[in-house]
Design an enzyme around this catalytic site. Structure first.
Site, short mmCIF file in Angstrom:
data_model
loop_
_atom_site.label_atom_id
_atom_site.label_comp_id
_atom_site.label_asym_id
_atom_site.label_seq_id
_atom_site.Cartn_x
_atom_site.Cartn_y
_atom_site.Cartn_z
N GLY A 177 -27.50 26.62 3.80
CA GLY A 177 -26.25 25.99 3.37
C GLY A 177 -26.32 24.49 3.18
O GLY A 177 -25.30 23.85 2.91
N LYS A 210 -21.36 36.68 4.63
CA LYS A 210 -20.81 35.96 5.79
C LYS A 210 -19.29 36.20 5.86
O LYS A 210 -18.83 37.29 5.55
CB LYS A 210 -21.19 34.49 5.73
CG LYS A 210 -22.71 34.30 5.57
CD LYS A 210 -23.14 32.86 5.67
CE LYS A 210 -24.64 32.77 5.48
NZ LYS A 210 -25.15 31.38 5.65
N GLU A 226 -26.60 31.91 12.60
CA GLU A 226 -25.21 31.60 12.91
C GLU A 226 -24.71 32.41 14.10
O GLU A 226 -23.87 31.94 14.88
CB GLU A 226 -24.34 31.82 11.66
CG GLU A 226 -24.62 30.78 10.59
CD GLU A 226 -24.27 31.22 9.18
OE1 GLU A 226 -24.53 30.44 8.24
OE2 GLU A 226 -23.73 32.33 9.01
N GLU A 233 -35.45 32.39 8.14
CA GLU A 233 -34.43 31.46 7.69
C GLU A 233 -34.56 30.16 8.47
O GLU A 233 -34.05 30.05 9.58
CB GLU A 233 -33.04 32.06 7.85
CG GLU A 233 -32.83 32.88 9.13
CD GLU A 233 -31.37 33.11 9.43
OE1 GLU A 233 -30.58 33.17 8.47
OE2 GLU A 233 -31.02 33.19 10.61
N SER A 278 -31.34 28.82 1.55
CA SER A 278 -30.82 28.20 0.32
C SER A 278 -31.56 28.69 -0.94
O SER A 278 -32.04 27.90 -1.76
CB SER A 278 -30.89 26.67 0.40
OG SER A 278 -30.00 26.19 1.38
#
Length: 256
Positions: free
Chosen positions: A175, A14, A101, A169, A214
């Site tokens: 996260g 990221k 994201e 995901e 995660s």
């Protein structure tokens, strides 16, 4: 695990990492050498600023280096973007497209993700296409509907197992430290395998499906052992060589 599928353990850095972080990539590169590298692929996707120097560090290493996004066009007036051809020119081999994201922060939809995957394929890169449901969608019982829609809309026609990886995901688990149950992951991956096999035939039955919510050294073995989980897309735990390699090496036991 899918017995006939070669696992992939991938790290998404990221917006993290500077030149000082290259020691971690070097350590990962050294750590994936050996017998396990003949059975399990390893990949790190650092920020674009480190892409070229990272590939140089990994010359003659089993560790592949990829990018975190690409533009859907090969070139043009797109300030701040990088193309799939540019990634390939830096000796990158993979590119992540459609990460949650990107979908959330940049309003990327399935059609754009599909176009980016097509651009990756045209540049001879492997596209890691990300899909997954939000917490609200999960609460509403829409998980499988979301996965079905995103699979159909995000994967280009004619995609093959050699150049296409799917990463599941669950957005609510990224996260947050939260992880779906084994049963939840097994249901989602089995559903995706059926969808892929119905659409792409033999290619769909061997297309890698990574789990990406995660993943940590403490839960990796349990997650990687689930049927149709063909590896992991790791976030924070990939920033440290020790953690990434601990996840990678769970396959020493799983393949024993």
């Amino acid at each position: 695990m899918t017995p006939e599928v070669r696992p992939l353990v991938a790290g998404n850095w990221k917006m993290n990492g500077t030149r000082g972080s290259l020691d971690q990539i070097k350590a990962i590169s050294e750590g994936v050498r050996g017998g396990l590298s003949s059975k399990v692929d390893a990949l790190i996707c650092p920020p674009a600023t480190l892409l070229y120097v990272a590939t140089a560090l990994c010359t003659d290493s089993p560790l592949s280096i990829g990018a975190q996004d690409c533009h859907q066009n090969a070139s043009g007036a797109h300030t701040g973007d990088i193309s799939a051809e540019m990634i390939a020119d830096c000796f990158g081999t993979h590119v992540i497209v459609g990460h949650s994201e990107r979908r959330t922060d940049h309003d990327e939809d399935d059609a754009l993700v599909r176009a980016k995957a097509q651009a990756a394929h045209a540049a001879d890169l492997t596209a890691i296409i990300c899909i997954g449901e939000t917490e609200e969608q999960r609460r509403n019982g829409e998980t499988l509907d979301v996965l079905k829609r995103q699979l159909a809309g995000s994967i280009p026609d004619g995609a093959n197992a050699a150049r296409t990886v799917i990463a599941y995901e669950p957005v609510w688990a990224i996260g947050t430290g939260l992880t779906p149950t084994v049963a939840d992951v097994e249901e989602a991956h089995a559903f995706m395998r059926r969808e892929l096999s119905e659409r792409f035939g033999e290619q769909g039955s061997t297309m890698r499906i990574l789990y990406g919510g995660s993943v940590k050294p403490s839960n990796a073995k349990e997650l990687m052992a689930i049927p149709n989980v063909d590896g992991a897309l790791i976030g924070g735990a990939s920033l440290k060589a020790e953690d990434f390699l601990a996840i990678y090496r769970v396959y020493e036991e799983l393949m024993a």
